[in-house]
Scaffold this motif. Sequence first.
Motif, PDB file in Angstrom:
ATOM      1  N   LEU A 186       0.857  -1.177   0.000  1.00  0.00           N
ATOM      2  CA  LEU A 186       0.000   0.000   0.000  1.00  0.00           C
ATOM      3  C   LEU A 186       0.896   1.229   0.000  1.00  0.00           C
ATOM      4  O   LEU A 186       1.671   1.433   0.934  1.00  0.00           O
ATOM      5  N   ASN A 187       0.823   2.015  -1.056  1.00  0.00           N
ATOM      6  CA  ASN A 187       1.614   3.236  -1.151  1.00  0.00           C
ATOM      7  C   ASN A 187       0.766   4.401  -0.654  1.00  0.00           C
ATOM      8  O   ASN A 187      -0.211   4.770  -1.299  1.00  0.00           O
ATOM      9  N   LEU A 188       1.156   4.968   0.485  1.00  0.00           N
ATOM     10  CA  LEU A 188       0.409   6.078   1.055  1.00  0.00           C
ATOM     11  C   LEU A 188       0.990   7.393   0.567  1.00  0.00           C
ATOM     12  O   LEU A 188       2.204   7.549   0.479  1.00  0.00           O
ATOM     13  N   GLY A 189       0.115   8.340   0.252  1.00  0.00           N
ATOM     14  CA  GLY A 189       0.558   9.672  -0.127  1.00  0.00           C
ATOM     15  C   GLY A 189       0.823   9.873  -1.603  1.00  0.00           C
ATOM     16  O   GLY A 189       1.183  10.963  -2.012  1.00  0.00           O
ATOM     17  N   ASP A 190       0.640   8.829  -2.431  1.00  0.00           N
ATOM     18  CA  ASP A 190       0.914   9.012  -3.868  1.00  0.00           C
ATOM     19  C   ASP A 190      -0.358   9.111  -4.702  1.00  0.00           C
ATOM     20  O   ASP A 190      -0.299   9.175  -5.920  1.00  0.00           O
ATOM     21  N   GLY A 191      -1.522   9.103  -4.029  1.00  0.00           N
ATOM     22  CA  GLY A 191      -2.783   9.240  -4.755  1.00  0.00           C
ATOM     23  C   GLY A 191      -3.353   7.946  -5.297  1.00  0.00           C
ATOM     24  O   GLY A 191      -4.404   7.945  -5.931  1.00  0.00           O
ATOM     25  N   SER A 192      -2.685   6.818  -5.056  1.00  0.00           N
ATOM     26  CA  SER A 192      -3.174   5.543  -5.593  1.00  0.00           C
ATOM     27  C   SER A 192      -4.328   4.970  -4.760  1.00  0.00           C
ATOM     28  O   SER A 192      -5.065   4.115  -5.237  1.00  0.00           O
ATOM     29  N   LEU A 193      -4.479   5.446  -3.524  1.00  0.00           N
ATOM     30  CA  LEU A 193      -5.548   4.975  -2.644  1.00  0.00           C
ATOM     31  C   LEU A 193      -6.543   6.103  -2.426  1.00  0.00           C
ATOM     32  O   LEU A 193      -6.176   7.274  -2.458  1.00  0.00           O
ATOM     33  N   SER A 194      -7.805   5.743  -2.186  1.00  0.00           N
ATOM     34  CA  SER A 194      -8.794   6.798  -1.916  1.00  0.00           C
ATOM     35  C   SER A 194      -8.452   7.478  -0.591  1.00  0.00           C
ATOM     36  O   SER A 194      -7.802   6.895   0.281  1.00  0.00           O
ATOM     37  N   ALA A 195      -8.899   8.723  -0.446  1.00  0.00           N
ATOM     38  CA  ALA A 195      -8.639   9.479   0.784  1.00  0.00           C
ATOM     39  C   ALA A 195      -9.204   8.742   1.996  1.00  0.00           C
ATOM     40  O   ALA A 195      -8.584   8.706   3.058  1.00  0.00           O
ATOM     41  N   ALA A 196     -10.381   8.140   1.830  1.00  0.00           N
ATOM     42  CA  ALA A 196     -11.007   7.416   2.947  1.00  0.00           C
ATOM     43  C   ALA A 196     -10.172   6.196   3.338  1.00  0.00           C
ATOM     44  O   ALA A 196      -9.999   5.901   4.520  1.00  0.00           O
ATOM     45  N   PHE A 197      -9.627   5.482   2.350  1.00  0.00           N
ATOM     46  CA  PHE A 197      -8.787   4.307   2.628  1.00  0.00           C
ATOM     47  C   PHE A 197      -7.514   4.764   3.336  1.00  0.00           C
ATOM     48  O   PHE A 197      -7.121   4.199   4.356  1.00  0.00           O
ATOM     49  N   GLU A 198      -6.875   5.802   2.809  1.00  0.00           N
ATOM     50  CA  GLU A 198      -5.640   6.309   3.431  1.00  0.00           C
ATOM     51  C   GLU A 198      -5.867   6.731   4.871  1.00  0.00           C
ATOM     52  O   GLU A 198      -5.037   6.485   5.730  1.00  0.00           O
ATOM     53  N   ALA A 199      -7.019   7.381   5.130  1.00  0.00           N
ATOM     54  CA  ALA A 199      -7.318   7.836   6.488  1.00  0.00           C
ATOM     55  C   ALA A 199      -7.398   6.650   7.456  1.00  0.00           C
ATOM     56  O   ALA A 199      -6.996   6.754   8.619  1.00  0.00           O
ATOM     57  N   GLU A 200      -7.881   5.512   6.965  1.00  0.00           N
ATOM     58  CA  GLU A 200      -8.010   4.317   7.811  1.00  0.00           C
ATOM     59  C   GLU A 200      -6.657   3.684   8.135  1.00  0.00           C
ATOM     60  O   GLU A 200      -6.491   3.074   9.185  1.00  0.00           O
ATOM     61  N   VAL A 201      -5.712   3.789   7.222  1.00  0.00           N
ATOM     62  CA  VAL A 201      -4.448   3.061   7.394  1.00  0.00           C
ATOM     63  C   VAL A 201      -3.247   3.942   7.746  1.00  0.00           C
ATOM     64  O   VAL A 201      -2.179   3.435   8.073  1.00  0.00           O
ATOM     65  N   ALA A 202      -3.425   5.263   7.709  1.00  0.00           N
ATOM     66  CA  ALA A 202      -2.295   6.188   7.874  1.00  0.00           C
ATOM     67  C   ALA A 202      -1.508   5.982   9.163  1.00  0.00           C
ATOM     68  O   ALA A 202      -0.288   6.125   9.179  1.00  0.00           O
ATOM     69  N   ALA A 203      -2.187   5.644  10.252  1.00  0.00           N
ATOM     70  CA  ALA A 203      -1.505   5.538  11.546  1.00  0.00           C
ATOM     71  C   ALA A 203      -1.061   4.110  11.882  1.00  0.00           C
ATOM     72  O   ALA A 203      -0.474   3.877  12.934  1.00  0.00           O
ATOM     73  N   LEU A 204      -1.328   3.172  10.978  1.00  0.00           N
ATOM     74  CA  LEU A 204      -0.999   1.777  11.282  1.00  0.00           C
ATOM     75  C   LEU A 204       0.513   1.546  11.300  1.00  0.00           C
ATOM     76  O   LEU A 204       1.262   2.153  10.545  1.00  0.00           O
ATOM     77  N   GLN A 205       0.911   0.626  12.171  1.00  0.00           N
ATOM     78  CA  GLN A 205       2.317   0.252  12.316  1.00  0.00           C
ATOM     79  C   GLN A 205       2.443  -1.258  12.141  1.00  0.00           C
ATOM     80  O   GLN A 205       1.465  -1.992  12.284  1.00  0.00           O
ATOM     81  N   PRO A 206       3.656  -1.756  11.859  1.00  0.00           N
ATOM     82  CA  PRO A 206       3.850  -3.203  11.731  1.00  0.00           C
ATOM     83  C   PRO A 206       3.292  -3.936  12.955  1.00  0.00           C
ATOM     84  O   PRO A 206       3.488  -3.510  14.090  1.00  0.00           O
ATOM     85  N   GLY A 207       2.558  -5.013  12.689  1.00  0.00           N
ATOM     86  CA  GLY A 207       1.942  -5.804  13.750  1.00  0.00           C
ATOM     87  C   GLY A 207       0.492  -5.441  13.991  1.00  0.00           C
ATOM     88  O   GLY A 207      -0.264  -6.212  14.579  1.00  0.00           O
ATOM     89  N   ASP A 208       0.075  -4.248  13.534  1.00  0.00           N
ATOM     90  CA  ASP A 208      -1.310  -3.825  13.732  1.00  0.00           C
ATOM     91  C   ASP A 208      -2.262  -4.628  12.849  1.00  0.00           C
ATOM     92  O   ASP A 208      -1.926  -4.994  11.725  1.00  0.00           O
TER      93      ASP A 208
END
Length: 139
Positions: free
Chosen positions: A32-54
């Motif tokens: 998942l590439n965050l910040g490059d526009g490939s994901l919808s804003a709503a999807f990015e908002a859900e995953v932005a704070a995730l860390q390995p193991g989450d």
Amino acid sequence: MSMRALLCHMDIVLSDGSTADSTRTSGKPARLNLGDGSLSAAFEAEVAALQPGDKHRFTLSAADAFGEVNPDAIHHLDRTRFDAAIELTPGVIISFTAPNGAEVPGIIRDVAGDSVTVDLNHPLAGHQVTFELEVMQEL
């Protein structure tokens, strides 16, 4: 937003509870590439704070997931445009080459005489879907 990438195992679950796709089946996590526009804003908002193991489960509307069905992506093509060896029955997925050279999957929706209806929408367009993610690593 800063650019970062997450390697995740992901299950995509439909509203009826069936799994539409799972990276666990292939054993290959999704990037998942965050910040490059490939994901919808709503999807990015859900995953932005995730860390390995989450692990995170969330549901998105069709518009925020794979988009609404676009009627302009449904085409009626003459049977002669298909290789004679291809089975033209509803539900069959055929690969088409887009003008930019990319391979695009199309689903045969209907065959009537010499007219073949092909749907180039994403197979999950128009569907509310639930994503079940497990972050394996940050790249």
